[in-house]
Write a protein that holds these residues in place. Structure first.
Motif, short mmCIF file in Angstrom:
data_model
loop_
_atom_site.label_atom_id
_atom_site.label_comp_id
_atom_site.label_asym_id
_atom_site.label_seq_id
_atom_site.Cartn_x
_atom_site.Cartn_y
_atom_site.Cartn_z
N CYS A 1 0.83 -1.21 0.00
CA CYS A 1 0.00 0.00 0.00
C CYS A 1 0.87 1.26 0.00
O CYS A 1 0.65 2.18 -0.79
N LEU A 2 1.86 1.30 0.88
CA LEU A 2 2.70 2.49 1.01
C LEU A 2 3.53 2.72 -0.25
O LEU A 2 3.66 3.84 -0.73
N PHE A 3 4.11 1.63 -0.79
CA PHE A 3 4.88 1.75 -2.04
C PHE A 3 4.00 2.31 -3.15
O PHE A 3 4.40 3.22 -3.88
N SER A 4 2.78 1.77 -3.28
CA SER A 4 1.86 2.19 -4.36
C SER A 4 1.51 3.67 -4.23
O SER A 4 1.54 4.42 -5.21
N VAL A 5 1.18 4.10 -3.02
CA VAL A 5 0.75 5.48 -2.79
C VAL A 5 1.89 6.46 -3.03
O VAL A 5 1.71 7.49 -3.71
N VAL A 6 3.08 6.16 -2.51
CA VAL A 6 4.23 7.08 -2.68
C VAL A 6 4.60 7.19 -4.15
O VAL A 6 4.84 8.30 -4.67
N ILE A 7 4.66 6.05 -4.86
CA ILE A 7 4.99 6.07 -6.29
C ILE A 7 3.94 6.89 -7.05
O ILE A 7 4.27 7.70 -7.92
N MET A 8 2.67 6.73 -6.69
CA MET A 8 1.61 7.44 -7.39
C MET A 8 1.66 8.95 -7.11
O MET A 8 1.43 9.76 -8.02
N MET A 9 1.96 9.33 -5.88
CA MET A 9 2.09 10.76 -5.56
C MET A 9 3.24 11.39 -6.37
O MET A 9 3.12 12.51 -6.86
N GLY A 10 4.33 10.65 -6.49
CA GLY A 10 5.45 11.14 -7.30
C GLY A 10 5.06 11.28 -8.76
O GLY A 10 5.40 12.26 -9.43
N LEU A 11 4.29 10.30 -9.27
CA LEU A 11 3.84 10.33 -10.66
C LEU A 11 2.93 11.53 -10.91
O LEU A 11 3.04 12.21 -11.93
N LEU A 12 2.05 11.83 -9.96
CA LEU A 12 1.17 13.00 -10.07
C LEU A 12 1.99 14.28 -10.09
O LEU A 12 1.67 15.24 -10.81
N GLY A 13 3.06 14.31 -9.27
CA GLY A 13 3.96 15.47 -9.26
C GLY A 13 4.63 15.65 -10.60
O GLY A 13 4.72 16.78 -11.13
N ILE A 14 5.10 14.55 -11.20
CA ILE A 14 5.78 14.61 -12.50
C ILE A 14 4.81 15.06 -13.60
O ILE A 14 5.14 15.91 -14.44
N LEU A 15 3.58 14.50 -13.59
CA LEU A 15 2.59 14.82 -14.62
C LEU A 15 1.91 16.17 -14.40
O LEU A 15 1.24 16.68 -15.30
#
Length: 803
Positions: free
Chosen positions: A267-281
């Motif tokens: 869960c934590l890996f998925s959320v952190v990776i997704m937050m970073g992806l939103l930042g990049i996009l």
């Protein structure tokens, strides 16, 4: 090919995979610093809406500033020396803030009927309530009885007054077309930060005057800032709340630390990776997508529970196999059912892209990428961590049958007719409820009654003429060139206040714009709008004429006198009270009104349609002679558009998911059986919303599509397992019992996690989010019961795997 690569590349190299995942989380974690929130009104508008372009045109033409509004209810009378001094002190304190352009209070209203001097002299050197030589009671009564200011800066009761705080314009970006997206975003972030600091500053000022009376803050900038605070709060509360609940659920289900650490890590890996992806996009989280972290945690957890439960069941069934073999077997058996559940859920979220509303489209894409991320992390991190775990700590000491799934299996086997009967009743109720569904855009009802937003809006609504603005722009035919003359003027008395003005030389031709037809048209539309019970304050040039009539000893003004009055009135008064309602250059008049948003049974779309119809049918206006504009129109467009698009795309979701079932199971009967319980669950929730009379809003309108997408996962897991077990057992009843005691337990655990996960959303201060959490959770509960009762009953009745 994929299986071979996965087996040799992922499962056999846990250390390498773990290192790559650590690099991924650190990299994306770095870009999570660019994770942004947005609560501006633009996030709730349809892109390319022509009514938005028209509203901008109207705003530019008639002049408009961003403003805050304060309601001031003093402890003692409004015109006592104390109250006036406190109001003056409050005004000066607010005016001293460097971001404030001007402050308009009761004390700034020109008093034109406060002496017996000639009118022209009163206009040119008008007095206000703050002047010492003014009869304050007479002045206050003049404002209280003014057609312009009553219900605008003073309530009808005279106990509450409004304070308008006009905000200085922000620095405009020059050569905006040449700036990069990053530069524009930096500028917008700076404006939001400045707005937040402004709100904090004015709230500190209000707090220091808390002992002089009740003061509430309102206005779009405050709402935008508070919404931002709500989003931040919701993300933290939902995220932590769901996380804590998931930990509690995992402990209750598995009772081992390893089975808490592994799923929570995913869960934590998925959320952190997704937050970073939103930042990049550069995708911003809005009110609509503020629950995306909670949703990601819930859906990732569902995948992990299914994987973990199957791992433990296979370990129990194959005690001689080693850890690696069990992991390989688990991933092999769970890959296709989970990937199909991911695809069906993605399909449901992708239906949101047809809404035409950017934050809803972004939410659909966010959840799509989020689900892909969760799937990849689940099938890499979970087997990797299990590879590292000591064998003796993985297995559970004992595994008890679930009493709930056992009861539901007994129900399915022994009470088929009762289940079909209940389903028929539910379908009928759903149809009745859905027929009563409607969309609404009651902005005030989006907020909890304890919030300052609600209290302020409610007071403005009830005491100061309503909250939601609506504009009616009247367009006069270009051919209308009638000039008012003495012959067509109504006779006026010899002591007419305007008599002396007409003889003065005046080269201003604007005064000839005022003709009887135009004035009558403005007055008739104004009076019609004022007669509507849903409408609060109405302001137009007709209001100014009413004031002038009062000043003219209650004698009606002729059109020539109106023209003379317009040309002679001081520029300072003209700018504030006439120019916002007339555009002589464009041959237009503006009528501004506000809707009483908190009125019970208010139906905004019906009201807009009624005004459009009545202006043509009752008042005889051509369609080209008027146009409605304003925030009310924009928000109504948003919901009506969303309602149509979601009803259409709901059909697309159903067809798409049914098609996926056919591809997965290669059996039309089985595919129909698989989708029915979930479609019924989604429609039943819509039916309940309709039966309860709760209007759909920008979040609850998406419940059906999202429910089908998530709930259908249970059907996939159940049917996939039923098919697998039936090939070995060859008996429907025994297979049903076996499935309820295995995959049924996983479905129960994941569903409970999802239901309670969504229930965390009731902690929000934003009412649509509360409804979304409550009804989606209820839909998921109903879908779980359907999958463990109606689905097996249908399988027993149809026998899709042959006899």
């Amino acid at each position: 090919m994929i299986a071979q690569f996965y087996q040799s590349g992922v499962l056999k190299n846990p250390k390498l995979v773990f290192v790559l995942l650590i690099i991924a989380i650190l990299s994306f974690g770095y870009y999570s610093k660019d994770f942004r929130l947005d609560a501006s009104s633009e996030t709730l508008l349809i892109e390319g809406d022509p009514d938005l372009a028209y509203l901008k045109e109207v705003t530019e033409r008639y002049g408009s500033k961003d403003f805050l509004i304060l309601t001031y209810t003093p402890n003692e009378g409004m015109v006592t020396d104390n109250s006036i001094n406190n109001l003056l002190s409050l005004k000066n304190k607010i005016q001293s803030l460097n971001w404030v352009h001007s402050v308009i209070t009761l004390l700034d209203i020109p008093l034109l009927n406060n002496s017996d001097a000639p009118l022209q002299e009163r206009l040119e050197s008008f007095k206000t309530l703050k002047d010492e030589d003014v009869d304050k009671d007479r002045g206050f009564n003049e404002i209280l009885n003014s057609p312009v200011f009553r219900n605008f800066v003073i309530s009808e009761s005279g106990k509450t007054s409004g304070i308008i705080v006009n905000i200085k314009e922000n620095e405009k970006l020059e050569n905006i077309e040449n700036l990069s997206k990053e530069e524009i975003e930096t500028y917008k972030d700076k404006i939001k930060k400045q707005n937040h600091e402004n709100i904090l500053e004015i709230r500190q000022v209000i707090q220091s005057y808390g002992d002089v009376g009740k003061i509430y803050l309102g206005g779009i900038p405050m709402i935008a800032d508070d919404m931002m605070t709500f989003i931040k709060s919701d993300i933290i509360v939902f995220g932590l709340g769901v996380l804590l609940f998931i930990i509690a659920t995992l402990w209750f289900v598995f009772r081992k630390l390893i089975w808490i650490i592994v799923p929570i890590s995913s869960c934590l890996f998925s959320v952190v990776i997704m937050m970073g992806l939103l930042g990049i996009l550069g995708w911003k989280v809005t009110v609509i997508s503020s629950n995306f972290i909670a949703l990601m945690l819930i859906l990732t957890m569902a995948m992990n529970i299914h994987m973990s439960t199957r791992f433990l069941q296979l370990r129990k069934d194959h005690p001689t196999k080693n850890n690696f073999e069990i992991i390989s077997l688990t991933t092999n058996k769970m890959f296709w059912p989970i990937i199909y559940t991911v695809f069906t859920t993605i399909f449901a979220f992708l239906s949101l892209i047809f809404s035409g509303i950017k934050p809803i489209i972004d939410f659909g894409w966010m959840m799509t990428f989020g689900l892909i991320t969760s799937f990849i992390v689940t099938f890499t991190l979970l087997p990797t961590l299990l590879n590292f775990a000591p064998t003796k700590n993985i297995s559970l000491k004992k595994e008890q049958d679930s009493k709930i799934t056992k009861f539901l299996s007994m129900l399915s086997l022994k009470h088929k007719n009762a289940i079909f009967g209940v389903t028929a009743v539910i379908v009928i109720l759903s149809i009745i409820g859905i027929s009563r569904l409607e969309v609404e855009n009651s902005f005030i009802n989006y907020f909890n009654k304890n919030t300052e937003i609600y209290k302020g809006m409610k007071l403005i609504d009830e005491e100061l003429g309503g909250t939601t603005p609506l504009e009616v722009i009247l367009k006069f035919p270009v051919a209308e060139n009638e000039e008012p003359t003495a012959e067509n003027e109504e006779s006026t008395a010899e002591d007419d206040e305007f008599e002396d003005w007409e003889d003065e030389e005046d080269t201003n031709d604007e005064k000839y714009w005022f003709t009887k037809d135009k004035i009558n048209k403005i007055a008739s539309v104004h009076n019609y709008l004022d007669s509507l019970p849903q409408v609060g304050k109405v302001l137009s040039f007709s209001s100014i004429i009413d004031v002038a009539t009062q000043l003219n000893n209650n004698k009606p003004l002729g059109t020539l006198e109106m023209g003379v009055l317009y040309s002679k009135i001081p520029e300072s008064i003209k700018t504030e009270i006439i120019d916002p309602y007339l555009s002589i250059k464009d041959n237009e008049a503006r009528i501004s009104l506000r809707i009483i948003d908190s009125q019970e049974n208010l139906r905004r779309n019906d009201l807009i349609n009624k005004i459009n119809f009545d202006l043509k049918d009752k008042l005889g206006l051509e369609e080209s002679e008027f146009k409605l504009a304003g925030v009310l129109i924009l928000f109504n467009n948003l919901l009506q558009s969303l309602f149509k698009s979601q009803i259409l795309t709901l059909g697309l979701v159903m067809v798409g998911i049914f098609s996926m079932f056919i591809i997965l199971f290669r059996n039309i009967k089985l595919s129909l059986i698989g989708v029915v319980p979930n479609f019924i669950a989604a429609f039943f929730i819509l039916g309940i919303i309709g039966l309860l009379g709760i209007p759909l809003d920008m979040m609850t309108i998406t419940i059906a599509a999202i429910t089908i997408g998530i709930a259908v996962d249970n059907s996939i897991h159940y049917i996939y397992r039923f098919k697998e077990e039936f090939s070995k057992i060859k008996n429907y009843s025994k297979t049903l019992k076996k499935c309820h005691s295995t995959v049924g337990v996983a479905i129960l655990n994941t569903s409970i996690t999802i239901v309670f996960g969504f229930s965390i959303l009731v902690l929000s201060k934003f009412i649509p989010t509360i409804y979304f959490g409550m009804f989606t959770g209820l839909a998921m509960l109903f879908a779980m019961i359907s999958v463990l009762t109606l689905l097996p009953v249908l399988i027993l009745a149809v026998k899709p795997f042959g006899k």
